[in-house]
Every structure is written in structure tokens, then in C-alpha cells.
Design an enzyme around this catalytic site. Structure first.
Site, PDB file in Angstrom:
ATOM      1  N   GLU A   1       1.033   5.680   0.510  1.00 14.13           N
ATOM      2  CA  GLU A   1       0.580   6.703   1.378  1.00 14.13           C
ATOM      3  C   GLU A   1       0.909   8.043   0.463  1.00 14.13           C
ATOM      4  O   GLU A   1       2.084   8.115   0.093  1.00 14.13           O
ATOM      5  CB  GLU A   1       0.984   6.723   2.540  1.00 14.13           C
ATOM      6  CG  GLU A   1       0.264   7.983   3.144  1.00 14.13           C
ATOM      7  CD  GLU A   1       0.535   7.772   4.898  1.00 14.13           C
ATOM      8  OE1 GLU A   1       0.298   6.806   5.343  1.00 14.13           O
ATOM      9  OE2 GLU A   1       0.833   8.824   5.523  1.00 14.13           O
TER      10      GLU A   1
ATOM     11  N   HIS B   1       3.779  -0.800   3.650  1.00 14.13           N
ATOM     12  CA  HIS B   1       3.237   0.604   3.471  1.00 14.13           C
ATOM     13  C   HIS B   1       4.240   1.190   3.219  1.00 14.13           C
ATOM     14  O   HIS B   1       5.019   1.594   4.319  1.00 14.13           O
ATOM     15  CB  HIS B   1       2.241   0.670   4.760  1.00 14.13           C
ATOM     16  CG  HIS B   1       1.440   1.968   4.328  1.00 14.13           C
ATOM     17  ND1 HIS B   1       0.434   2.094   3.939  1.00 14.13           N
ATOM     18  CD2 HIS B   1       1.797   3.248   4.986  1.00 14.13           C
ATOM     19  CE1 HIS B   1      -0.331   3.408   4.084  1.00 14.13           C
ATOM     20  NE2 HIS B   1       0.970   4.054   4.601  1.00 14.13           N
TER      21      HIS B   1
ATOM     22  N   ASP C   1      -2.803  15.126  16.140  1.00 14.68           N
ATOM     23  CA  ASP C   1      -1.957  15.986  17.001  1.00 14.68           C
ATOM     24  C   ASP C   1      -2.653  17.380  17.239  1.00 14.68           C
ATOM     25  O   ASP C   1      -3.074  17.798  16.160  1.00 14.68           O
ATOM     26  CB  ASP C   1      -0.475  16.117  16.504  1.00 14.68           C
ATOM     27  CG  ASP C   1       0.111  14.623  16.747  1.00 14.68           C
ATOM     28  OD1 ASP C   1       0.250  14.151  17.902  1.00 14.68           O
ATOM     29  OD2 ASP C   1       1.008  14.367  15.752  1.00 14.68           O
TER      30      ASP C   1
ATOM     31  N   SER D   1       0.896  -1.176  -0.028  1.00 16.67           N
ATOM     32  CA  SER D   1       0.028  -0.103  -0.005  1.00 16.67           C
ATOM     33  C   SER D   1       0.862   1.220   0.111  1.00 16.67           C
ATOM     34  O   SER D   1       1.952   1.125   0.424  1.00 16.67           O
ATOM     35  CB  SER D   1      -0.868   0.103   1.329  1.00 16.67           C
ATOM     36  OG  SER D   1      -0.208  -0.051   2.393  1.00 16.67           O
TER      37      SER D   1
ATOM     38  N   PHE E   1      11.664  15.389  10.658  1.00 16.77           N
ATOM     39  CA  PHE E   1      10.142  14.689  10.759  1.00 16.77           C
ATOM     40  C   PHE E   1      10.226  13.668  11.748  1.00 16.77           C
ATOM     41  O   PHE E   1       9.463  13.502  12.584  1.00 16.77           O
ATOM     42  CB  PHE E   1       9.728  14.245   9.345  1.00 16.77           C
ATOM     43  CG  PHE E   1       8.311  13.972   9.532  1.00 16.77           C
ATOM     44  CD1 PHE E   1       7.268  14.524  10.108  1.00 16.77           C
ATOM     45  CD2 PHE E   1       7.808  12.852   8.903  1.00 16.77           C
ATOM     46  CE1 PHE E   1       5.919  14.279  10.220  1.00 16.77           C
ATOM     47  CE2 PHE E   1       6.490  12.106   8.806  1.00 16.77           C
ATOM     48  CZ  PHE E   1       5.551  13.191   9.316  1.00 16.77           C
TER      49      PHE E   1
END
Ligand code: FAD
Length: 300
Positions: free
Chosen positions: A26, A278, A118, A24, A228
Site C-alpha cells: 500500500e 499486505h 472518516d 500486496s 497513528f
């Protein structure tokens, strides 16, 4: 002796003898026309890899609500790929979140990645639910389930969510989300496979049987990804940081090292028996195409 030369490792088998894989991808919703062009170009290049689904993230505080909805609806209408829409609980009442869930449903979107999200002040700051809102991801999963029979994914944290008081609380929370009706967990990015494998072991010991799909983040830019990663509690081992050291002004070598690091990560996981992956694409296709090929998936 020489177990690392074992020819029976999945990564050494002919493609047609390997276990069936589920991939998959994103994406994030593009902000500008130029970014939208890259988004669709990447979807077009990755769609022939026959992913189980491609997911589109939901900006902090629902800031991308319309764009996420537009992208997932268009993916559904224009490509043969199943879209999954991310959704968070931040800054919205239950009624407002439920209305988005119903919009997804009416656009023919049957998959949701359900998240707490968040606070607007940033990851790591205490989360205060909206007074009429869902309190956390488990609560949101139950709410989505009450609306319709979606395929729901939730988040998992191989290095523990920074706000979990300890490992037991973290794994209990994952269990609550799955018990509330999620089908699988997708992990936060991680760069040391041992953390992922230990996490899966903890979850299995706690009786969790659902798939825990590793989230793979290729390091397109070490500077960007390390910033990040530190915001979301994912550590970068020294040996990986050292591989990128001094490459800020050498994009060609940086790209080759990024490909090598990600290749090592996915083939090691494949050899550990992992069959679902993913990929965090950041709306780019080239590295992911190469990684899928290494795993044995060809466009077709
Ligand atoms: P939860 O599962 O609700 O957990 C959050 C914390 O609260 C955990 O520490 C948990 O242990 C604790 N907790 C939960 N319930 C309780 C309880 N009843 N009692 C005590 N403690 C509790 N963010 C976005 O804004 N948009 C996105 O599209 C997005 N996509 C993501 C996709 C993936 C695969 C991942 C891994 C993360 C994604 N995120 C996204 C980030 C996510 O929103 C943050 O990591 C957020 O801090 C936690 O979300 P969660 O769903 O894991 O929260």
C-alpha cells in the site's frame, strides 16, 4: 517438546518448498515532486517482488481524488503491476463516487479498496453520510458492483472498529461487505498476532470464508506509528513499546529494532499458516524488501 524448534515450520523450509505467497503493497499519493520521486523509486524496487497488486490510498474526504487517479493510472500504464485504487464515501454523493469508479474503469483499473472513510473532523468522530451518498462501506461495495465487475477489497479490524458496538456487530458488518461483493478483507495494522488470529477465528465461526489478509505496518518511526495507531484503535503492546523506548535520538538502533520487530511478526504469521500479506509501505521500500525476503519472496 521444543515445538518452537520444529524444522517443518514454513519459515524453516527451503524457499521452493514453502506455500505459494501473495503479497500486496500500500502506498499513499505523493504531494510534492520529491515525494513523487520516492514513490516511483519504491514502486520500481518493489515491483520485481511480483505483488498481486499495489494499492494507493484516498485522502480524507476525497482530498487526493486526482492524485490517486493519476498514480493508479500511471502504475497501470508504466509498470507491469496491477494497481488497486482506494475509494471512500466521505463528502460525496453517489453520483460523484460512481463517476470516480467509472474513471478508474476507463483507466483500466480493475481493483478497488472500498471504504467508508472518516469524517473531516477525524477518526473517532461520528460519521454522517452525505445526504445523497453511500451510507457505509457495504453500501459502497454494492454500488461499485452495480457498475462493473471489480475486484473489491474491504477493511477489517482485528481489535474491532472503534465504532462497532460489540464484536457481533463488527463481524456482521464485515460479513455484509463480503456478501455485497467484496473478495477479500485487509486488516487494520496490529502489533499482537494473537489479536489477528483470534479475529480470523471469530470470522470463520460466523461463516466468513473470504481471505482476511493481515495488514503489516513496519514501525519506521515509533512516535509517528504509535500516534497513528491510537487514532485508529490499534493497540501497541507494552513489550513492543519498551523495545523502542529511548531510541528517539538513535535512528540506527531504531531502524534495526523496527526490522527485528516486523521480522518476528511476519515469520510468526507465516508459521501460523498465513500466506497472504499486505504491507503498509509509507512509500518506502527497504524494510518491505527485507521482510519479503524473510518470507521467501525474492525479486525476479
Ligand atoms: P464500515 O465497514 O462502513 O464500518 C464503519 C463502522 O460503522 C463500523 O464500526 C461498523 O460496524 C459500523 N457500521 C457499518 N454499517 C453499519 C450499519 N448498517 N449499522 C450499524 N453500524 C454499521 N481511510 C481513508 O480515508 N482512505 C483510505 O484510503 C483508507 N484506506 C484504508 C485501508 C485499510 C486496509 C483499512 C483497514 C482502513 C483504511 N481507511 C482509509 C480507514 C477507514 O476509512 C476507517 O477505518 C473508517 O473509520 C471505517 O471504514 P470502513 O470501510 O471499515 O467502514
Amino acid at each position: 517438546m521444543f515445538s518452537s524448534f520444529d524444522q517443518d515450520r514454513p519459515s524453516r523450509l527451503a524457499v521452493n518448498q514453502r506455500p505459494e505467497l501473495e503479497l500486496s503493497f500500500e502506498f499513499f499519493p505523493p504531494k510534492t515532486d520529491a515525494m513523487e520521486e520516492r514513490f516511483w523509486s519504491s514502486i520500481d524496487k518493489l515491483a520485481p517482488l511480483k505483488p498481486s497488486f499495489v494499492s494507493v490510498t484516498y485522502g480524507a474526504g476525497g482530498s487526493t481524488r486526482e492524485r490517486t487517479l493519476r498514480m493508479v493510472s500511471q502504475i497501470k500504464a508504466q509498470t507491469g503491476v496491477e494497481p488497486a485504487a482506494h475509494l471512500t464515501c466521505v463528502g460525496a454523493s453517489r453520483d460523484e463516487v460512481d463517476a470516480v469508479v467509472r474513471l478508474y474503469r476507463s483507466a483500466g483499473v480493475n481493483r478497488i479498496v472500498a471504504l467508508r472513510g472518516d469524517p473531516p473532523e477525524g477518526a473517532g468522530q461520528p460519521f454522517t453520510p452525505h445526504p445523497q451518498g453511500y451510507r457505509n462501506a457495504a453500501d459502497l461495495v454494492a454500488g461499485i458492483r452495480a457498475i462493473a465487475d471489480f475486484d473489491i477489497s474491504v477493511a477489517a479490524y482485528p481489535e474491532k472498529h472503534p465504532q462497532s458496538v460489540d464484536w457481533d456487530a463488527d463481524i456482521d458488518n464485515l460479513k455484509r461487505k463480503l456478501d455485497a461483493g467484496a473478495t477479500r478483507a485487509i486488516t487494520q495494522m496490529f502489533f499482537d498476532n494473537a489479536n489477528y488470529l483470534r479475529y480470523v477465528e471469530r470470522a470463520r465461526r460466523a461463516g466468513i470464508t473470504a481471505p482476511i489478509v493481515p495488514g503489516i505496518q513496519p514501525v519506521h518511526s515509533f512516535k509517528q506509528i504509535s500516534a497513528f495507531a491510537s487514532r485508529c484503535g490499534a493497540s501497541i503492546p507494552l513489550w513492543i513499546a519498551e523495545r523502542f523506548e529511548g531510541l528517539e535520538d538513535d535512528p540506527e538502533t531504531h531502524a534495526l529494532v523496527a526490522a527485528a520487530v516486523a521480522a518476528e511478526q511476519v515469520t510468526e504469521l507465516l508459521d501460523e499458516g498465513v500466506t497472504q500479506f499486505h504491507f503498509y509501505t509509507l512509500n518506502r521500500s527497504n524494510l518491505v524488501l527485507a521482510l519479503a525476503r524473510l518470507l521467501g519472496r525474492r525479486p525476479g
